[in-house]
Design an enzyme around this catalytic site. Structure first.
Site, PDB file in Angstrom:
ATOM      1  N   HIS A   1     -20.928  -0.680  40.234  1.00 45.63           N
ATOM      2  CA  HIS A   1     -21.939  -1.801  40.876  1.00 45.63           C
ATOM      3  C   HIS A   1     -22.899  -2.179  40.164  1.00 45.63           C
ATOM      4  CE1 HIS A   1     -19.921  -0.717  44.798  1.00 45.63           C
ATOM      5  NE2 HIS A   1     -20.274   0.548  44.454  1.00 45.63           N
TER       6      HIS A   1
ATOM      7  N   GLU B   1     -26.267   0.025  43.165  1.00 46.08           N
ATOM      8  CA  GLU B   1     -25.924  -0.665  44.410  1.00 46.08           C
ATOM      9  C   GLU B   1     -26.637  -1.205  45.362  1.00 46.08           C
ATOM     10  OE1 GLU B   1     -22.213  -0.145  47.311  1.00 46.08           O
ATOM     11  OE2 GLU B   1     -22.963   1.688  46.602  1.00 46.08           O
TER      12      GLU B   1
ATOM     13  N   ASP C   1     -12.858   0.573  47.715  1.00 47.99           N
ATOM     14  CA  ASP C   1     -12.177   0.981  49.107  1.00 47.99           C
ATOM     15  C   ASP C   1     -11.269   0.133  49.686  1.00 47.99           C
ATOM     16  OD1 ASP C   1     -13.684   3.663  49.551  1.00 47.99           O
ATOM     17  OD2 ASP C   1     -15.293   2.194  49.306  1.00 47.99           O
TER      18      ASP C   1
ATOM     19  N   LYS D   1     -22.478   3.518  59.274  1.00 52.09           N
ATOM     20  CA  LYS D   1     -21.204   2.937  60.128  1.00 52.09           C
ATOM     21  C   LYS D   1     -20.224   2.696  59.147  1.00 52.09           C
ATOM     22  CE  LYS D   1     -23.525   0.563  63.909  1.00 52.09           C
ATOM     23  NZ  LYS D   1     -23.861  -0.706  64.702  1.00 52.09           N
ATOM     24  N   PHE D   2     -20.587   2.199  57.645  1.00 51.63           N
ATOM     25  CA  PHE D   2     -19.251   2.088  56.851  1.00 51.63           C
ATOM     26  C   PHE D   2     -18.604   3.648  56.600  1.00 51.63           C
ATOM     27  CE2 PHE D   2     -18.264   3.045  52.303  1.00 51.63           C
ATOM     28  CZ  PHE D   2     -17.180   2.111  52.246  1.00 51.63           C
TER      29      PHE D   2
ATOM     30  N   HIS E   1     -11.702   4.865  45.533  1.00 49.96           N
ATOM     31  CA  HIS E   1     -11.786   6.176  46.134  1.00 49.96           C
ATOM     32  C   HIS E   1     -10.548   6.712  46.568  1.00 49.96           C
ATOM     33  CE1 HIS E   1     -16.258   6.292  45.649  1.00 49.96           C
ATOM     34  NE2 HIS E   1     -16.096   5.052  46.179  1.00 49.96           N
TER      35      HIS E   1
ATOM     36  N   TYR F   1     -14.072   5.711  57.900  1.00 53.78           N
ATOM     37  CA  TYR F   1     -12.846   6.663  57.095  1.00 53.78           C
ATOM     38  C   TYR F   1     -12.324   7.549  58.124  1.00 53.78           C
ATOM     39  CZ  TYR F   1     -14.541   6.028  52.289  1.00 53.78           C
ATOM     40  OH  TYR F   1     -14.676   5.425  50.980  1.00 53.78           O
TER      41      TYR F   1
END
Length: 784
Positions: free
Chosen positions: A621, A602, A677, A401-402, A331, A406
């Site tokens: 994935h 995923e 990422d 939370k992921f 990304h 960012y």
């Protein structure tokens, strides 16, 4: 039992079978190689145009011997097998000589092969890759002995698998996407390994590169000359683009470009594959075949690892470090590591503190220094710990939370300043970050990347702003191609009142592309930017449950005005459908086309993988394939590429030691390593090499394995054909070892031949049984 045989001999271990023959029969008995050598001797000095005649004469002679003295009829079935194997080798040689004649005519028509040209068959004899092959003895007329299931189970499984493969072929061809040529050939009745014509499917494999020293042309996507405007009329019908030559033809219903399918027919095909994935006997059959494939690869490594290593050592210059590798899933907003971002922020804060960079919601314009003053921070205070963009154990199974990672320092306005293309400074900082990443890639030379840029679908002007950003800041590199990711956020936009129905999202995403294709002068920047775009991705948290059933009662996009988010499969179908129409139009105009490469498997339901199998050229994935043996076997048979990110999965959904990548790789699914990422998961300046390094250590992968993974990444990438020809070899589109150039890929022909022959064996078994079952069914129906 299992027999290991060296070279290209028979398909079973009983070559001599002397106890079944009389002395007279033994004298007339011939192995496949002897039969082939006899044929070679007959045509070695023959005229090229008489090769077929010579072969026929050879067959007739042996058939006459068979009928007159019984030398073959009275011997065992093994002798007959050897005889027919030898004739198969002869047929293959004829195909090769026809190709040599055709290739010679194309390369130099003035010196076309004359009728008196002598043919040397030594190359044909030596072209077979020699290694320790594995075969299984058994009765040819009872194939269920090979697979460990009953006749009816094998019949049902083969029929359903072949039907599913044909459905994928239909959707790939419809969208001008890649369907694996080996699978396609077997579905249409051409069985076994071949050394095929490089002009297959109309694609020429000629190259100006010689000796591996000439690099591909300079990459200048913004300097292309646009085609003329066509002034066609573009409309949406139930969420799918239709293109008309004029408004008059629109009124008459005469459409130039439209999808030759609809949502209802896709749901029907989707249910066919879904029923196969849940079919008990099919699951058992597929699981056994997958276990067999894995065991066969392990035995191959046991017998041939030293030969593969020796082949790699014999290649000058090339090694794992200088084979091309493509990061096929990454990304853009996190394509740099956290230290890189920290250095960039500190540099801007020290050198340009008074630059106006942000406009607050109240309209106040703030400088960079003022932004950090509100946070009570200065350049010296910043660290990777305070930046807090790296994933940790708290993000495991917590996609929310992921996503917060960012935001540098947990502040969304810093994300807006540094990681967005559309902001107060028009994406200047983000462009500079990407150009620094591109410079690092160009310096390494052998690493490429395909970052995702976002189009959300909530505004018709998104494409124009993104194209203006890319061209204004000259975000271009020979090591980078872009994909467009579309988040599945209809429910968010609907709740904010940005859109009225789902069709508006589709219109915002695809209408600008069609207009730039039909009338390039209407948006010349977008037309140029699309030259750098190689595909589309569908992204979001797959673990979210689909609240609406995906069945024939589901409303069309123009009628979807509820606040519920459409199912994953709904998103995929309408993205695919419009990509298919766009691709057909762009191909007719001589422009680049787009692949559909969504996130799938995923998390969430395996139903996502069913839709992706039918619609996607490759996926990202694919973890849930480990729970669906029937789908995993289908992905193998159709060679659907899977870009896997073990370090990303380790922080989000699956511990590293449980990742199925090594199992998928051993079984023959074309997987590649990608980073996803780097800002969240990696530490070094070369995150892709970090992925390879950890994978090789944890899973004890050999240099050959690593180079095969790298070659897979290039094959599944969206880089142009002329670039792939330089990276993989000029014949890379050919099947099997004839399409491999070890001087470029560092992958031994032994490994490629094993993969190709194993795939052909599986496809031959499935397709032959399915074809026989259909023939019997037609005969029964005709009799009734």
């Amino acid at each position: 039992g299992i027999n290991a045989e060296y070279g290209t001999g028979s398909k079973n271990g009983r070559l001599l079978d002397s106890h079944h023959r009389t002395p007279e029969q033994a004298a007339s008995f011939k192995t496949p190689s002897q039969i082939f050598e006899d044929f070679a001797g007959k045509v070695a000095q023959a005229e090229l145009t008489d090769v077929n005649l010579a072969f026929q004469a050879h067959v007739v002679t042996d058939d006459e011997e068979d009928s007159e003295d019984g030398s073959i009829k009275s011997t065992s079935a093994t002798c007959k097998d050897n005889y027919h194997i030898g004739l198969d080798m002869c047929e293959t040689t004829i195909q090769d000589m026809k190709w040599m004649r055709r290739a010679n005519w194309q390369n130099n028509p003035a010196t076309h092969l004359s009728r008196s040209t002598s043919i040397d068959l030594s190359e044909a004899l030596e072209d077979k890759v020699k290694f320790m092959r594995l075969s299984i003895e058994g009765e040819r007329d009872n194939p269920h002995h090979f697979v460990g299931v009953g006749d009816m189970e094998l019949l049902d499984a083969s029929t359903l698998l072949a039907q599913s493969l044909e459905l994928r072929e239909k959707y790939m061809v419809m969208a001008h996407q890649v369907f694996h040529p080996t699978t396609q050939r077997h579905l249409h009745g051409s069985y076994g390994p071949v050394r095929n014509d490089p002009t297959l499917n109309g694609k020429s494999s000629t190259s100006s590169r010689a000796g591996g020293t000439e690099y591909f042309d300079i990459y200048e996507p913004f300097n292309s000359n646009p085609p003329d405007d066509l002034n066609y009329t573009v409309k949406l019908h139930q969420g799918i683009i239709r293109v008309y030559k004029s408004e008059v033809q629109e009124e008459k219903g005469q459409c130039l470009y439209e999808l030759k399918s609809n949502l209802r027919s896709f749901i029907k095909d989707y249910n066919v594959v879904l029923s196969l994935a849940a079919h008990g006997p099919v699951k058992t059959f597929c699981f056994k075949r997958l276990c067999y494939l894995e065991s066969k690869f392990n035995l191959h490594i046991l017998l041939n690892e030293q030969n593969e290593t020796a082949a790699q050592k014999a290649v000058p210059h090339r090694d794992f470090y200088n084979v091309r590798k493509v990061d096929t899933h990454i990304h853009a907003s996190s394509c740099f590591n956290q230290k890189h971002l920290l250095r960039f922020i500190k540099k801007k804060l020290k050198k340009y503190p008074h630059d106006a960079v942000y406009q607050a919601p109240d309209g106040k314009v703030m400088t960079l220094q003022e932004v950090f003053d509100t946070l009570n921070l200065n350049a010296y205070d910043l660290s990777t710990d305070s930046l807090d963009v790296h994933a940790d154990k708290n993000t495991f199974h917590r996609f929310d939370k992921f996503n917060q990672k960012y935001n540098p320092l947990g502040k969304s306005m810093l994300r807006d300043i540094f990681l967005k293309t559309n902001n107060y400074i028009k994406g200047k900082y983000f462009a500079e970050l990407l150009k620094e990443v591109a410079a690092d890639l160009e310096e390494s030379k052998y690493q490429m990347t395909e970052p995702r840029l976002s189009i959300y679908g909530n505004s018709r002007g998104e494409w124009a702003r993104l194209a203006d950003w890319a061209i204004t800041h000259n975000v271009v590199s020979p090591n980078i191609r872009f994909l467009i990711q579309v988040p599945r956020l209809y429910d968010v936009y609907k709740s904010k009142g940005l859109i009225n129905n789902f069709e508006e999202i589709i219109a915002n995403i695809f209408i600008p592309i069609v207009e730039a294709t039909v009338n390039p002068s209407s948006n010349p920047k977008l037309h140029k930017f699309l030259n750098m775009v190689v595909g589309f991705d569908s992204v979001d948290d797959e673990s979210k449950a689909d609240l609406t059933m995906f069945n024939s009662d589901i409303p069309t996009p123009d009628q979807w005005n509820s606040h519920k988010n459409p199912p994953y499969m709904y998103y995929l179908y309408f993205m695919y459908a419009n990509i298919a129409v766009v691709n057909e139009m762009r191909q007719d105009r001589g422009l680049n086309t787009f692949a559909f490469r969504p996130h799938a498997g995923e998390a969430g339901s395996i139903n996502h993988l069913v839709a992706a199998f039918l619609l996607a050229e490759n996926i990202n994935h694919g973890l849930l394939l480990r729970k669906a043996p029937a789908l995993q076997y289908l992905f193998y048979l159709s060679q659907v590429p899977v870009a896997m990110s073990p370090l990303s999965n380790n922080s989000l959904f699956l511990d590293y030691h449980r990742n199925p990548l090594p199992v998928f790789f051993n079984r023959g699914i074309p997987v590649s390593l990608s980073t996803d990422d780097p800002m969240q998961f990696h530490y070094t300046k070369e995150p892709l090499m970090e992925e390879y390094s950890i994978a090789s250590q944890v899973w004890k992968m050999t240099p050959c394995d690593m180079c095969e993974l790298a070659a897979n990444s290039v094959k599944m990438s969206g880089f142009e054909r002329k670039v792939k020809m330089h990276w993989l070899g000029k014949n890379h589109e050919r099947e099997g070892p004839s399409g491999n150039d070890i001087r470029q890929t560092n992958v031994p022909n032994i490994r490629i031949a094993f993969r190709h022959e194993t795939l052909c064996d599986e496809l031959t078994m499935i397709c032959r049984i399915a074809r026989e079952a259909r023939s019997r069914q037609h005969s029964t129906e005709n009799a009734v």
